[in-house]
Design a protein around this motif. Structure first.
Motif, PDB file in Angstrom:
ATOM      1  N   ASP A 129     -25.730  38.580   7.238  1.00 31.37           N
ATOM      2  CA  ASP A 129     -26.523  38.839   8.223  1.00 31.37           C
ATOM      3  C   ASP A 129     -27.836  39.255   8.106  1.00 31.37           C
ATOM      4  N   TYR A 130     -28.001  39.117   6.567  1.00 31.17           N
ATOM      5  CA  TYR A 130     -29.456  40.052   6.228  1.00 31.17           C
ATOM      6  C   TYR A 130     -29.640  39.325   4.988  1.00 31.17           C
TER       7      TYR A 130
ATOM      8  N   ARG B 130     -33.098  39.997   8.878  1.00 27.51           N
ATOM      9  CA  ARG B 130     -32.201  40.548   9.267  1.00 27.51           C
ATOM     10  C   ARG B 130     -31.901  39.261  10.264  1.00 27.51           C
TER      11      ARG B 130
ATOM     12  N   ARG C 137     -26.553  38.684   2.058  1.00 26.17           N
ATOM     13  CA  ARG C 137     -25.665  39.291   2.332  1.00 26.17           C
ATOM     14  C   ARG C 137     -24.202  38.920   2.717  1.00 26.17           C
TER      15      ARG C 137
ATOM     16  N   LEU D 265     -25.241  41.216  -2.566  1.00 26.13           N
ATOM     17  CA  LEU D 265     -26.108  40.532  -2.674  1.00 26.13           C
ATOM     18  C   LEU D 265     -25.558  38.887  -4.022  1.00 26.13           C
TER      19      LEU D 265
END
Lengths: 112, 115
Positions: free
Chosen positions: A31-32, A51, A93, A100
């Motif tokens: 999501d990131y 994002r 992520r 990460l």
């Protein structure tokens, strides 16, 4: 992850050209996403993030594009300068909080 | 302002020796991370702290690796009975938010060479 040893992808450009560095990510649940720059002997330095609810984000001389359909991320650097020469890593992520996952990196060389 | 500080900058160890690597995060940063970076590769996650609590240690490669952050600031990564495959750069990063891994600030790392 897979090891590619010392055979990182490389990109050589002339000063003033635009550069595009690509990254394929693996987790559709991520999501990131972040791009980092790493110079020799230093730790990774944050460049720009995005994002998963966005497909484009711009910073100073840099733009990140996200294509979730094909799980692809790119970093565009405008008017590349010799000081931009470094290894560039994308990172994602996923579902694990606090973790990460970095890509393999791309070596960017800018010739004056 | 001071960034993330790691010491020593370089460490040479004989195989079987114990080592301790120190990380001083940016003051006030809640989250702290350790990553391992082998030559020519991207950093790989080892462990994560939120204040003094170790919330994720899933990346530690074996029980020879141990990390602590007893007072929620300085952290130490300890490697017992070092092996040649432990040779790598060990990176520490911190983040100001309790929602972790957004805009991590990395130190320059400790380069560990095991002979």
């Amino acid at each position: 992850g897979e090891s590619v040893g010392l055979h990182l992808p490389t990109l050589s450009v002339q000063e003033g050209d635009n550069s595009i560095i690509n990254c394929a990510y693996s987790n559709s649940a991520s999501d990131y996403f972040i791009w980092y720059k790493q110079e020799s002997g230093k730790g990774p330095q944050f460049i720009i993030d995005i994002r998963s609810n966005m497909d484009k984000r711009q910073g100073q001389r840099v733009t990140v594009l996200l294509n979730k359909t094909v799980k692809h991320l790119s970093l565009q650097i405008a008017a590349t300068q010799p000081g931009d020469s470094a290894v560039y890593f994308c990172a994602e992520r996923g579902t694990s909080y606090g973790k990460l996952t970095f890509g393999q990196g791309t070596i960017l060389t800018v010739h004056p | 302002g001071a960034g993330v500080s790691q010491s020593p900058r370089y460490k040479v160890a004989k195989r079987g020796q114990d080592v301790a690597l120190r990380c001083d995060p940016i003051s006030g940063h809640v989250s702290l991370f350790w990553y391992q970076q082998a030559l020519g590769q991207g950093p790989e996650f080892l462990t994560y702290f939120q204040n003094e609590a170790q919330l994720d240690k899933s990346g530690l490669p074996s029980d020879r690796f141990f990390a602590e952050r007893p007072e929620g600031s300085v952290s130490t990564l300890k490697i017992q009975r070092t092996q040649q495959e432990d040779s790598a750069v060990y990176l520490c990063a911190s983040s100001p938010r309790d929602r972790a891994n957004e805009k991590l600030f990395f130190g320059s790392g400790t380069q560990l060479s095991v002979l």
